[in-house]
Design a protein around this motif. Structure first.
Motif, PDB file in Angstrom:
ATOM      1  N   UNK A 255     -59.377 -14.679  -4.882  1.00  0.00           N
ATOM      2  CA  UNK A 255     -60.668 -14.050  -5.177  1.00  0.00           C
ATOM      3  C   UNK A 255     -60.600 -12.532  -5.137  1.00  0.00           C
ATOM      4  N   UNK A 256     -59.437 -11.971  -4.856  1.00  0.00           N
ATOM      5  CA  UNK A 256     -59.314 -10.523  -4.677  1.00  0.00           C
ATOM      6  C   UNK A 256     -58.850  -9.842  -5.958  1.00  0.00           C
ATOM      7  N   UNK A 257     -59.491  -8.702  -6.216  1.00  0.00           N
ATOM      8  CA  UNK A 257     -59.075  -7.807  -7.290  1.00  0.00           C
ATOM      9  C   UNK A 257     -59.184  -6.389  -6.760  1.00  0.00           C
TER      10      UNK A 257
ATOM     11  N   UNK B 108     -61.326   0.961   4.091  1.00  0.00           N
ATOM     12  CA  UNK B 108     -62.742   1.312   3.882  1.00  0.00           C
ATOM     13  C   UNK B 108     -63.557   0.145   3.324  1.00  0.00           C
ATOM     14  N   UNK B 109     -63.291  -1.048   3.820  1.00  0.00           N
ATOM     15  CA  UNK B 109     -64.064  -2.212   3.433  1.00  0.00           C
ATOM     16  C   UNK B 109     -63.722  -2.771   2.074  1.00  0.00           C
ATOM     17  N   UNK B 110     -62.712  -2.272   1.422  1.00  0.00           N
ATOM     18  CA  UNK B 110     -62.311  -2.783   0.121  1.00  0.00           C
ATOM     19  C   UNK B 110     -60.782  -2.997   0.108  1.00  0.00           C
ATOM     20  N   UNK B 111     -60.314  -3.657  -0.957  1.00  0.00           N
ATOM     21  CA  UNK B 111     -58.874  -3.924  -1.052  1.00  0.00           C
ATOM     22  C   UNK B 111     -58.265  -3.084  -2.165  1.00  0.00           C
ATOM     23  N   UNK B 112     -56.999  -2.747  -1.932  1.00  0.00           N
ATOM     24  CA  UNK B 112     -56.221  -2.007  -2.935  1.00  0.00           C
ATOM     25  C   UNK B 112     -55.023  -2.867  -3.322  1.00  0.00           C
ATOM     26  N   UNK B 113     -54.882  -3.097  -4.597  1.00  0.00           N
ATOM     27  CA  UNK B 113     -53.799  -3.970  -5.090  1.00  0.00           C
ATOM     28  C   UNK B 113     -52.491  -3.179  -5.186  1.00  0.00           C
TER      29      UNK B 113
ATOM     30  N   UNK C 189     -44.743   1.948  -0.642  1.00  0.00           N
ATOM     31  CA  UNK C 189     -45.988   1.359  -1.100  1.00  0.00           C
ATOM     32  C   UNK C 189     -46.777   0.716   0.048  1.00  0.00           C
ATOM     33  N   UNK C 190     -46.070   0.239   1.022  1.00  0.00           N
ATOM     34  CA  UNK C 190     -46.719  -0.354   2.197  1.00  0.00           C
ATOM     35  C   UNK C 190     -46.132   0.313   3.429  1.00  0.00           C
ATOM     36  N   UNK C 191     -47.017   0.735   4.353  1.00  0.00           N
ATOM     37  CA  UNK C 191     -46.572   1.441   5.552  1.00  0.00           C
ATOM     38  C   UNK C 191     -46.837   0.586   6.782  1.00  0.00           C
ATOM     39  N   UNK C 192     -46.053   0.784   7.819  1.00  0.00           N
ATOM     40  CA  UNK C 192     -46.303   0.044   9.052  1.00  0.00           C
ATOM     41  C   UNK C 192     -47.731   0.305   9.545  1.00  0.00           C
ATOM     42  N   UNK C 193     -48.421  -0.751   9.946  1.00  0.00           N
ATOM     43  CA  UNK C 193     -49.808  -0.636  10.408  1.00  0.00           C
ATOM     44  C   UNK C 193     -50.839  -0.864   9.333  1.00  0.00           C
ATOM     45  N   UNK C 194     -50.441  -0.918   8.062  1.00  0.00           N
ATOM     46  CA  UNK C 194     -51.398  -1.232   6.990  1.00  0.00           C
ATOM     47  C   UNK C 194     -51.947  -2.648   7.187  1.00  0.00           C
ATOM     48  N   UNK C 195     -53.260  -2.806   6.944  1.00  0.00           N
ATOM     49  CA  UNK C 195     -53.872  -4.122   7.044  1.00  0.00           C
ATOM     50  C   UNK C 195     -53.665  -4.866   5.721  1.00  0.00           C
ATOM     51  N   UNK C 196     -52.998  -5.993   5.792  1.00  0.00           N
ATOM     52  CA  UNK C 196     -52.606  -6.747   4.608  1.00  0.00           C
ATOM     53  C   UNK C 196     -53.319  -8.081   4.615  1.00  0.00           C
TER      54      UNK C 196
ATOM     55  N   UNK D 117     -48.891 -12.691  -3.614  1.00  0.00           N
ATOM     56  CA  UNK D 117     -49.482 -13.486  -4.683  1.00  0.00           C
ATOM     57  C   UNK D 117     -48.704 -13.211  -5.958  1.00  0.00           C
ATOM     58  N   UNK D 118     -48.241 -14.281  -6.595  1.00  0.00           N
ATOM     59  CA  UNK D 118     -47.446 -14.142  -7.821  1.00  0.00           C
ATOM     60  C   UNK D 118     -48.227 -14.691  -8.998  1.00  0.00           C
ATOM     61  N   UNK D 119     -48.409 -13.843 -10.017  1.00  0.00           N
ATOM     62  CA  UNK D 119     -49.136 -14.216 -11.226  1.00  0.00           C
ATOM     63  C   UNK D 119     -48.361 -13.680 -12.423  1.00  0.00           C
ATOM     64  N   UNK D 120     -48.027 -14.568 -13.347  1.00  0.00           N
ATOM     65  CA  UNK D 120     -47.352 -14.178 -14.600  1.00  0.00           C
ATOM     66  C   UNK D 120     -46.086 -13.380 -14.329  1.00  0.00           C
ATOM     67  N   UNK D 121     -45.355 -13.771 -13.302  1.00  0.00           N
ATOM     68  CA  UNK D 121     -44.106 -13.104 -12.991  1.00  0.00           C
ATOM     69  C   UNK D 121     -44.242 -11.824 -12.198  1.00  0.00           C
ATOM     70  N   UNK D 122     -45.454 -11.427 -11.863  1.00  0.00           N
ATOM     71  CA  UNK D 122     -45.685 -10.212 -11.075  1.00  0.00           C
ATOM     72  C   UNK D 122     -46.058 -10.598  -9.650  1.00  0.00           C
ATOM     73  N   UNK D 123     -45.496  -9.897  -8.696  1.00  0.00           N
ATOM     74  CA  UNK D 123     -45.795 -10.143  -7.288  1.00  0.00           C
ATOM     75  C   UNK D 123     -46.629  -8.983  -6.758  1.00  0.00           C
ATOM     76  N   UNK D 124     -47.711  -9.313  -6.071  1.00  0.00           N
ATOM     77  CA  UNK D 124     -48.591  -8.272  -5.547  1.00  0.00           C
ATOM     78  C   UNK D 124     -49.138  -8.690  -4.191  1.00  0.00           C
ATOM     79  N   UNK D 125     -49.701  -7.690  -3.484  1.00  0.00           N
ATOM     80  CA  UNK D 125     -50.406  -7.929  -2.234  1.00  0.00           C
ATOM     81  C   UNK D 125     -51.608  -6.988  -2.192  1.00  0.00           C
TER      82      UNK D 125
END
Length: 404
Positions: free
Chosen positions: A387-389, A349-354, A373-380, A336-344
């Motif tokens: 709607x995610x923060x 544990x039932x929540x998301x981490x940006x 920052x991202x490891x193999x097997x991470x749920x993305x 997701x790209x917002x204001x020139x920043x790219x994130x996922x």
């Protein structure tokens, strides 16, 4: 009675309204804490070929401006713009008459000097003693010397007078001096002959230089003169280019300089040949980095011969940094790209981490992400990203396969 009943009715309506208003924050709070339904995939570890693209330019194998080494008037131009030539072909000619006169004058001066010492114009002089003048002077000296030596014996026995002996001695010395003078004169003449022969060769060279020839196989890229034009020495006449094998020059960033060596294979493409890939081998490397651009200049030779490739073209060069690189990849839809920043967003544990990331190479709808920052097997997460923060609760559903 009616007033009392109206009062009770007003109180009852107020209580109902207060009850409804007090329940709205609880409902809004319930809606806020409701998990967002999303789909996710697992980040993957892949073994890929890591490469970057750099800009390069195609240059001819050789470029030369054919010029006139002598001054003169152009009498003929044999070739024109775009014409192919072979090595040794005549490109242009100057008026030869003056050069022919100079050659004849030099040859005549040489013949005259050679005749003075009894030699033919083309005869080689191995030594001074081989000339007729020296042979004659030597013979006269040997004769005078013999008479003098004979007289030296006869004067002792009284067979000749002392006066005759002295006369023969003087004659021998005179012949010796004449021989030395002849030798010195011939040495001077031989030096003059060498100088005249050099003048003949120079005049011949000037005559030959009046014809301008191609130094290599190539094509005419520019014609600079016309018949009848007077040229000074070293005046440019034509520009020739040799297009095979063509040179590919590129500037390699400092971070990728270690991936380029003599013999490294390169692939490139150009807008002039859409869909085609060409190849070249690195032949030369600049021993020093460019201090301003922090880049390394490399030059390669093209393996392919294609008429669509021409000197001066800009090309996109694919430079392989690592053949078997292990990287982490996620679907392109996870970004997701917002204001020139790219994130996922990563699920835990039932929540998301940006995670804010710089995207890397793309392969079939999947994009490289930093392995720290991202490891193999991470749920993305790959859906509902708007709607995610950070820290929002989610209800995750595994996707069958992410679409690129």
């Amino acid at each position: 009675m009616n007033l009392r009943f109206g009062g009770w009715l007003l109180v009852w309506v107020s209580l109902i309204a207060c009850s409804r208003n007090s329940s709205r924050p609880q409902e809004d709070s319930a809606k806020t804490n409701e998990p967002v339904e999303i789909q996710f995939v697992l980040a993957e570890s892949r073994q890929v070929e890591r490469a970057i693209f750099v800009t390069g330019s195609l240059n001819p194998a050789e470029t030369v401006t054919a010029s006139s080494e002598v001054s003169g008037r152009v009498s003929n131009i044999r070739v024109d713009f775009g014409q192919e030539v072979r090595k040794g072909d005549v490109l242009a000619e100057l008026d030869k008459q003056e050069f022919e006169f100079q050659l004849e004058r030099s040859q005549a001066a040489l013949a005259q000097t050679m005749a003075r010492i009894g030699l033919e114009p083309n005869q080689e002089v191995l030594s001074v003693d081989s000339t007729p003048a020296i042979r004659e002077a030597t013979a006269q000296y040997e004769n005078a010397k013999f008479k003098y030596e004979s007289a030296s014996k006869l004067v002792e026995t009284g067979d000749i007078s002392r006066e005759r002996y002295i006369e023969l001695e003087k004659a021998c010395n005179a012949r010796q001096a004449a021989l030395d003078a002849t030798r010195n004169e011939l040495l001077t003449q031989l030096a003059l002959i060498r100088a005249l022969r050099a003048e003949v060769k120079l005049a011949q060279k000037h005559l030959d230089d009046s014809v301008i020839r191609a130094p290599f196989d190539g094509a005419v890229s520019e014609r600079l003169v016309s018949p009848g034009q007077y040229l000074r020495e070293n005046a440019p006449v034509l520009t020739l280019v040799k297009t095979h094998p063509m040179r590919l020059r590129l500037e390699v960033p400092e971070s990728a300089a270690g991936a380029v060596n003599i013999g490294t294979s390169l692939s490139f493409h150009t807008d002039a040949a859409p869909g085609s890939e060409f190849h070249a081998l690195v032949r030369e490397l600049n021993p020093a980095m460019n201090a301003k651009s922090r880049s390394l200049t490399a030059e390669a030779r093209l393996i392919d011969t294609d008429p669509r490739l021409r000197p001066g073209m800009f090309v996109q060069v694919r430079l392989v940094l690592e053949r078997d690189a292990r990287i982490v990849m996620v679907p392109k839809t996870a970004l997701s790209s917002v204001a020139g920043l790219t994130k996922l967003f990563i699920l835990a544990n039932g929540r998301v981490s940006e995670k804010r990331i710089p995207p890397g190479q793309e392969f079939d709808g999947w994009i490289e992400v930093p392995s720290d920052r991202v490891h193999p097997g991470d749920r993305v997460a790959i859906s509902g990203l708007a709607a995610l923060v950070e820290g929002v609760p989610v209800r995750a559903i595994p996707a069958k396969r992410a679409k690129g």
